[in-house]
Design a protein around this motif. Structure first.
Motif, PDB file in Angstrom:
ATOM      1  N   MET A   1       0.846  -1.201   0.000  1.00  0.00           N
ATOM      2  CA  MET A   1       0.000   0.000   0.000  1.00  0.00           C
ATOM      3  C   MET A   1       0.874   1.242   0.000  1.00  0.00           C
ATOM      4  SD  MET A   1      -3.023   1.012   2.680  1.00  0.00           S
ATOM      5  CE  MET A   1      -3.595   2.680   2.862  1.00  0.00           C
ATOM      6  N   ASP A   2       0.483   2.221  -0.806  1.00  0.00           N
ATOM      7  CA  ASP A   2       1.237   3.477  -0.857  1.00  0.00           C
ATOM      8  C   ASP A   2       1.149   4.188   0.494  1.00  0.00           C
ATOM      9  OD1 ASP A   2       2.579   5.647  -2.423  1.00  0.00           O
ATOM     10  OD2 ASP A   2       0.794   6.729  -1.791  1.00  0.00           O
ATOM     11  N   SER A   3       2.268   4.765   0.930  1.00  0.00           N
ATOM     12  CA  SER A   3       2.304   5.401   2.248  1.00  0.00           C
ATOM     13  C   SER A   3       2.259   6.921   2.166  1.00  0.00           C
ATOM     14  CB  SER A   3       3.561   4.972   3.005  1.00  0.00           C
ATOM     15  OG  SER A   3       4.727   5.335   2.271  1.00  0.00           O
ATOM     16  N   THR A   4       1.935   7.451   0.981  1.00  0.00           N
ATOM     17  CA  THR A   4       1.859   8.898   0.824  1.00  0.00           C
ATOM     18  C   THR A   4       0.810   9.474   1.770  1.00  0.00           C
ATOM     19  OG1 THR A   4       2.414   8.635  -1.506  1.00  0.00           O
ATOM     20  CG2 THR A   4       1.495  10.762  -0.840  1.00  0.00           C
ATOM     21  N   PRO A   5       1.123  10.521   2.528  1.00  0.00           N
ATOM     22  CA  PRO A   5       0.126  11.108   3.427  1.00  0.00           C
ATOM     23  C   PRO A   5      -1.082  11.632   2.647  1.00  0.00           C
ATOM     24  CG  PRO A   5       2.332  11.947   3.904  1.00  0.00           C
ATOM     25  CD  PRO A   5       2.430  11.191   2.615  1.00  0.00           C
ATOM     26  N   THR A   6      -2.256  11.538   3.272  1.00  0.00           N
ATOM     27  CA  THR A   6      -3.466  12.063   2.648  1.00  0.00           C
ATOM     28  C   THR A   6      -3.343  13.577   2.480  1.00  0.00           C
ATOM     29  OG1 THR A   6      -4.777  10.325   3.682  1.00  0.00           O
ATOM     30  CG2 THR A   6      -5.969  12.274   2.884  1.00  0.00           C
ATOM     31  N   PRO A   7      -3.557  14.104   1.268  1.00  0.00           N
ATOM     32  CA  PRO A   7      -3.478  15.560   1.086  1.00  0.00           C
ATOM     33  C   PRO A   7      -4.613  16.258   1.815  1.00  0.00           C
ATOM     34  CG  PRO A   7      -4.328  14.515  -0.898  1.00  0.00           C
ATOM     35  CD  PRO A   7      -3.911  13.408   0.024  1.00  0.00           C
ATOM     36  N   THR A   8      -4.415  17.521   2.096  1.00  0.00           N
ATOM     37  CA  THR A   8      -5.436  18.325   2.768  1.00  0.00           C
ATOM     38  C   THR A   8      -5.831  19.504   1.886  1.00  0.00           C
ATOM     39  OG1 THR A   8      -3.783  19.670   3.900  1.00  0.00           O
ATOM     40  CG2 THR A   8      -4.602  17.731   5.069  1.00  0.00           C
ATOM     41  N   LEU A   9      -7.026  20.007   2.137  1.00  0.00           N
ATOM     42  CA  LEU A   9      -7.487  21.257   1.539  1.00  0.00           C
ATOM     43  C   LEU A   9      -7.600  22.291   2.653  1.00  0.00           C
ATOM     44  CD1 LEU A   9     -10.425  20.151  -0.810  1.00  0.00           C
ATOM     45  CD2 LEU A   9      -8.043  20.583  -1.431  1.00  0.00           C
ATOM     46  N   THR A  10      -7.308  23.541   2.334  1.00  0.00           N
ATOM     47  CA  THR A  10      -7.522  24.618   3.286  1.00  0.00           C
ATOM     48  C   THR A  10      -8.880  25.248   2.994  1.00  0.00           C
ATOM     49  OG1 THR A  10      -5.152  25.043   3.470  1.00  0.00           O
ATOM     50  CG2 THR A  10      -6.642  26.781   4.216  1.00  0.00           C
ATOM     51  N   GLN A  19      -8.410  15.518   2.325  1.00  0.00           N
ATOM     52  CA  GLN A  19      -9.170  15.452   1.080  1.00  0.00           C
ATOM     53  C   GLN A  19      -9.855  14.100   0.900  1.00  0.00           C
ATOM     54  OE1 GLN A  19      -6.879  16.441  -2.429  1.00  0.00           O
ATOM     55  NE2 GLN A  19      -8.683  16.560  -3.726  1.00  0.00           N
ATOM     56  N   LEU A  20      -9.387  13.091   1.605  1.00  0.00           N
ATOM     57  CA  LEU A  20      -9.992  11.763   1.549  1.00  0.00           C
ATOM     58  C   LEU A  20     -10.360  11.348   2.961  1.00  0.00           C
ATOM     59  CD1 LEU A  20     -10.710   9.163  -0.042  1.00  0.00           C
ATOM     60  CD2 LEU A  20      -8.348   8.413   0.313  1.00  0.00           C
ATOM     61  N   TYR A  44      -6.855   6.625   7.827  1.00  0.00           N
ATOM     62  CA  TYR A  44      -7.842   7.696   7.681  1.00  0.00           C
ATOM     63  C   TYR A  44      -7.838   8.557   8.946  1.00  0.00           C
ATOM     64  CZ  TYR A  44     -10.120   4.943   3.926  1.00  0.00           C
ATOM     65  OH  TYR A  44     -10.398   4.230   2.777  1.00  0.00           O
ATOM     66  N   ARG A  45      -8.029   9.850   8.757  1.00  0.00           N
ATOM     67  CA  ARG A  45      -8.134  10.752   9.902  1.00  0.00           C
ATOM     68  C   ARG A  45      -9.399  11.604   9.846  1.00  0.00           C
ATOM     69  NH1 ARG A  45      -5.450   7.474  11.477  1.00  0.00           N
ATOM     70  NH2 ARG A  45      -3.373   7.534  12.424  1.00  0.00           N
ATOM     71  N   ASN A 243      -9.348   1.763  -0.724  1.00  0.00           N
ATOM     72  CA  ASN A 243      -9.857   3.099  -1.037  1.00  0.00           C
ATOM     73  C   ASN A 243      -8.910   4.209  -0.594  1.00  0.00           C
ATOM     74  OD1 ASN A 243     -12.171   2.027  -2.178  1.00  0.00           O
ATOM     75  ND2 ASN A 243     -13.460   2.380  -0.379  1.00  0.00           N
ATOM     76  N   LEU A 244      -8.033   3.898   0.350  1.00  0.00           N
ATOM     77  CA  LEU A 244      -7.050   4.882   0.798  1.00  0.00           C
ATOM     78  C   LEU A 244      -5.775   4.851  -0.049  1.00  0.00           C
ATOM     79  CD1 LEU A 244      -6.637   7.020   3.085  1.00  0.00           C
ATOM     80  CD2 LEU A 244      -5.546   5.203   4.425  1.00  0.00           C
ATOM     81  N   ASP A 245      -5.619   3.792  -0.818  1.00  0.00           N
ATOM     82  CA  ASP A 245      -4.384   3.575  -1.576  1.00  0.00           C
ATOM     83  C   ASP A 245      -4.520   4.161  -2.985  1.00  0.00           C
ATOM     84  OD1 ASP A 245      -1.899   2.673  -2.361  1.00  0.00           O
ATOM     85  OD2 ASP A 245      -2.528   0.586  -2.611  1.00  0.00           O
ATOM     86  N   VAL A 246      -4.672   5.481  -3.062  1.00  0.00           N
ATOM     87  CA  VAL A 246      -4.934   6.135  -4.351  1.00  0.00           C
ATOM     88  C   VAL A 246      -3.965   7.281  -4.634  1.00  0.00           C
ATOM     89  CG1 VAL A 246      -7.364   5.491  -4.499  1.00  0.00           C
ATOM     90  CG2 VAL A 246      -6.720   7.547  -3.232  1.00  0.00           C
ATOM     91  N   PHE A 247      -2.831   7.265  -3.943  1.00  0.00           N
ATOM     92  CA  PHE A 247      -1.889   8.376  -4.097  1.00  0.00           C
ATOM     93  C   PHE A 247      -0.614   7.996  -4.848  1.00  0.00           C
ATOM     94  CE2 PHE A 247      -4.304   9.064  -0.129  1.00  0.00           C
ATOM     95  CZ  PHE A 247      -5.047  10.138  -0.569  1.00  0.00           C
TER      96      PHE A 247
END
Length: 276
Positions: A1-10, A19-20, A44-45, A243-247
């Motif tokens: 599984m990709d370990s890239t942190p989930t991106p955020t929106l401001t 964002q996810l 997920y956070r 579903n989290l592994d999309v980065f």
């Protein structure tokens, strides 16, 4: 599984939002704690619930059991239609907060505009009070059409931070997304996979094969590249993780165009102009 942190929106008030996230629509309360616990363990956070889902207590149990610091989490819940109006909304918020076991939420949404009731502007005043009192870090709406937003903005002191709407390749909501962009409102997608209805489209399956990904991962990636916040839901551990592994991959402009061609005004849920 990709370990890239989930991106955020401001958001438009400076609050950052993953964002996810993970949704719990139609998940029974007794199953919610395990599902949310799995999601949090997977990474997920952001967790999205609502009063009408009947599982805020299950979410709260999972949060308490997770051991995660409160400031690592982004929790959204929603006000149900029967509780619209200034005083009723404040009372309903207290009930949701109690079930979640929290002293504040990160985002509170009016679940539907219910235009025939004509209470959402009074409800919004209560939301502005909750925001001013620090009981929620951001306020927004759900299922609002441009006309509902225009009406709300005419009276509001605070512009909604988010509008959570049905959005997927079969219902791309271009006019609404353009409205959001003009007013600084983040677009959040519920039913992001159209309850599976778009996953057999040839455009989706061919892109999935090209990237060695699942059709669901392709559609979630499409949402992210559009700039949408997206909250897929599942109670299956493998699907929650997938579903989290999309980065770890990116859709090309041509692939994005192919998915743009799937728009066919296909709702899987109610029409916001008529639901009351």
């Amino acid at each position: 599984m990709d370990s890239t942190p989930t991106p955020t929106l401001t958001l438009n008030n400076g609050v950052t939002m993953p964002q996810l996230g993970f949704g719990v629509f139609q998940v029974p309360d007794e199953e919610t704690t395990a599902a949310v616990g799995t999601a949090l363990e997977a990474g997920y956070r952001s967790i999205d619930t609502a009063a009408i889902y009947g599982n805020e207590r299950g979410v709260g149990r999972a949060l308490a059991e997770s051991g995660l610091a409160r400031d690592e989490l982004f929790i959204t819940t929603k006000l149900w239609n029967a509780d619209q109006g200034y005083d009723a909304a404040l009372t309903a918020f207290d009930a949701s907060l109690d079930k979640l076991g929290l002293d504040h939420v990160d985002l509170y949404l009016i679940h539907w505009p219910t235009p025939a009731r004509d209470l959402y502007t009074d409800t919004w005043r209560a939301f502005e009070k909750l925001l001013a009192d620090g009981r929620t870090r951001a306020i927004g709406v759900s299922n609002f059409q441009p006309a509902h937003l225009e009406r709300l903005l005419a009276d509001a002191s605070v512009v909604p931070a988010v509008n959570q709407v049905e959005l997927h390749p079969g219902l791309q909501q271009r006019e609404l997304r353009a409205f959001h962009a003009r007013h600084g409102i983040a677009t959040e997608a519920w039913s992001p996979l159209a309850q599976g209805a778009v996953l057999q489209d040839e455009a989706v399956t061919s892109i999935a094969a090209r990237h060695d990904r699942s059709p669901a991962q392709v559609v979630l990636r499409w949402h992210l590249q559009l700039g949408n916040v997206v909250i897929p839901k599942s109670v299956t551990e493998a699907r929650i993780r997938e579903n989290l592994d999309v980065f770890g991959f990116e859709l090309s402009p041509r692939e994005m165009d192919a998915l743009a061609g799937l728009d066919r005004d296909m709702r899987t849920g109610p029409d916001p102009d008529t639901l009351n």
